[in-house]
Design a protein around this motif. Sequence first.
Motif, PDB file in Angstrom:
ATOM      1  N   ASN A   5     -24.203  77.442  97.592  1.00 33.51           N
ATOM      2  CA  ASN A   5     -25.365  76.906  98.292  1.00 33.51           C
ATOM      3  C   ASN A   5     -25.761  75.558  97.676  1.00 33.51           C
ATOM      4  N   TRP A   6     -26.798  74.950  98.233  1.00 29.95           N
ATOM      5  CA  TRP A   6     -27.220  73.623  97.789  1.00 29.95           C
ATOM      6  C   TRP A   6     -27.653  73.632  96.327  1.00 29.95           C
ATOM      7  N   GLY A  45     -26.638  65.878 117.811  1.00 32.21           N
ATOM      8  CA  GLY A  45     -27.728  65.477 116.941  1.00 32.21           C
ATOM      9  C   GLY A  45     -28.397  66.701 116.339  1.00 32.21           C
ATOM     10  N   LEU A  46     -28.982  66.516 115.152  1.00 31.25           N
ATOM     11  CA  LEU A  46     -29.552  67.665 114.437  1.00 31.25           C
ATOM     12  C   LEU A  46     -30.548  67.201 113.396  1.00 31.25           C
ATOM     13  N   GLU A  47     -31.553  68.018 113.140  1.00 28.94           N
ATOM     14  CA  GLU A  47     -32.436  67.828 111.995  1.00 28.94           C
ATOM     15  C   GLU A  47     -31.985  68.800 110.919  1.00 28.94           C
ATOM     16  N   ALA A  48     -31.840  68.295 109.703  1.00 27.07           N
ATOM     17  CA  ALA A  48     -31.425  69.121 108.576  1.00 27.07           C
ATOM     18  C   ALA A  48     -32.449  68.947 107.460  1.00 27.07           C
ATOM     19  N   GLY A  49     -32.610  69.963 106.630  1.00 29.43           N
ATOM     20  CA  GLY A  49     -33.582  69.851 105.554  1.00 29.43           C
ATOM     21  C   GLY A  49     -33.177  70.636 104.325  1.00 29.43           C
ATOM     22  N   PHE A  50     -33.687  70.182 103.185  1.00 24.36           N
ATOM     23  CA  PHE A  50     -33.431  70.829 101.896  1.00 24.36           C
ATOM     24  C   PHE A  50     -34.716  71.532 101.469  1.00 24.36           C
ATOM     25  N   ARG A  51     -34.608  72.840 101.202  1.00 23.50           N
ATOM     26  CA  ARG A  51     -35.792  73.613 100.836  1.00 23.50           C
ATOM     27  C   ARG A  51     -35.335  74.862 100.097  1.00 23.50           C
ATOM     28  N   ASP A  52     -36.013  75.160  99.011  1.00 26.42           N
ATOM     29  CA  ASP A  52     -35.751  76.384  98.247  1.00 26.42           C
ATOM     30  C   ASP A  52     -34.285  76.529  97.842  1.00 26.42           C
ATOM     31  N   ALA A 110     -40.395  79.285 108.850  1.00 27.37           N
ATOM     32  CA  ALA A 110     -41.211  78.822 109.977  1.00 27.37           C
ATOM     33  C   ALA A 110     -42.643  78.537 109.541  1.00 27.37           C
ATOM     34  N   LYS A 111     -43.193  79.335 108.635  1.00 25.43           N
ATOM     35  CA  LYS A 111     -44.554  79.092 108.135  1.00 25.43           C
ATOM     36  C   LYS A 111     -44.632  77.794 107.348  1.00 25.43           C
ATOM     37  N   GLU A 112     -43.595  77.493 106.580  1.00 28.12           N
ATOM     38  CA  GLU A 112     -43.589  76.290 105.747  1.00 28.12           C
ATOM     39  C   GLU A 112     -43.287  75.029 106.549  1.00 28.12           C
ATOM     40  N   VAL A 113     -42.349  75.098 107.482  1.00 26.03           N
ATOM     41  CA  VAL A 113     -41.851  73.917 108.179  1.00 26.03           C
ATOM     42  C   VAL A 113     -42.521  73.726 109.545  1.00 26.03           C
ATOM     43  N   GLU A 114     -42.943  74.816 110.161  1.00 19.39           N
ATOM     44  CA  GLU A 114     -43.561  74.797 111.491  1.00 19.39           C
ATOM     45  C   GLU A 114     -42.685  74.122 112.547  1.00 19.39           C
TER      46      GLU A 114
END
Length: 157
Positions: A5-6, A45-52, A110-114
Amino acid sequence: MTQVNWAAFASAEPALARIAEERFGAHRHHVLATLRKDGSPRTSGLEAGFRDGELWLGMMPGSLKALDLRRDPRFALQANPGEGTGMGGGDVRIAGRAYEVEGERKSRYAKEVEPPQPFHLFRTELTEVVRTCVEDDRYLVVQVWTPGGSLRTFRRA
């Protein structure tokens, strides 16, 4: 093939991970490559994010890229190069496998990123991270990392 993982990648190669996060953070939309039913590539196209400690891929419900990943989890993700030719930080590509997440983990995200609801959420396991840049206006530099290996750097004049 080894996958991580990341967080594991960032622990192994913190400088490259920081550069990759900066490149992906510079723009909202990036390019995802998946495999169609017939094995041919699909780019979207895509949105990507780094979290936890994870690299997350979020998608609209029923999107073809989500259906592709459900069938075959292999992907490649290209950071948006931005406008013009000045790619500060270089070009970054990430390859691996993406696995859909449901239940509590998706609810917490979903709660964190909405994100817009409903949505598909995939967590990733990396098989390769590649950065290409120009150094000293003279050298093309390619850095390649794979799980279990050390960072390899190639320079070409």
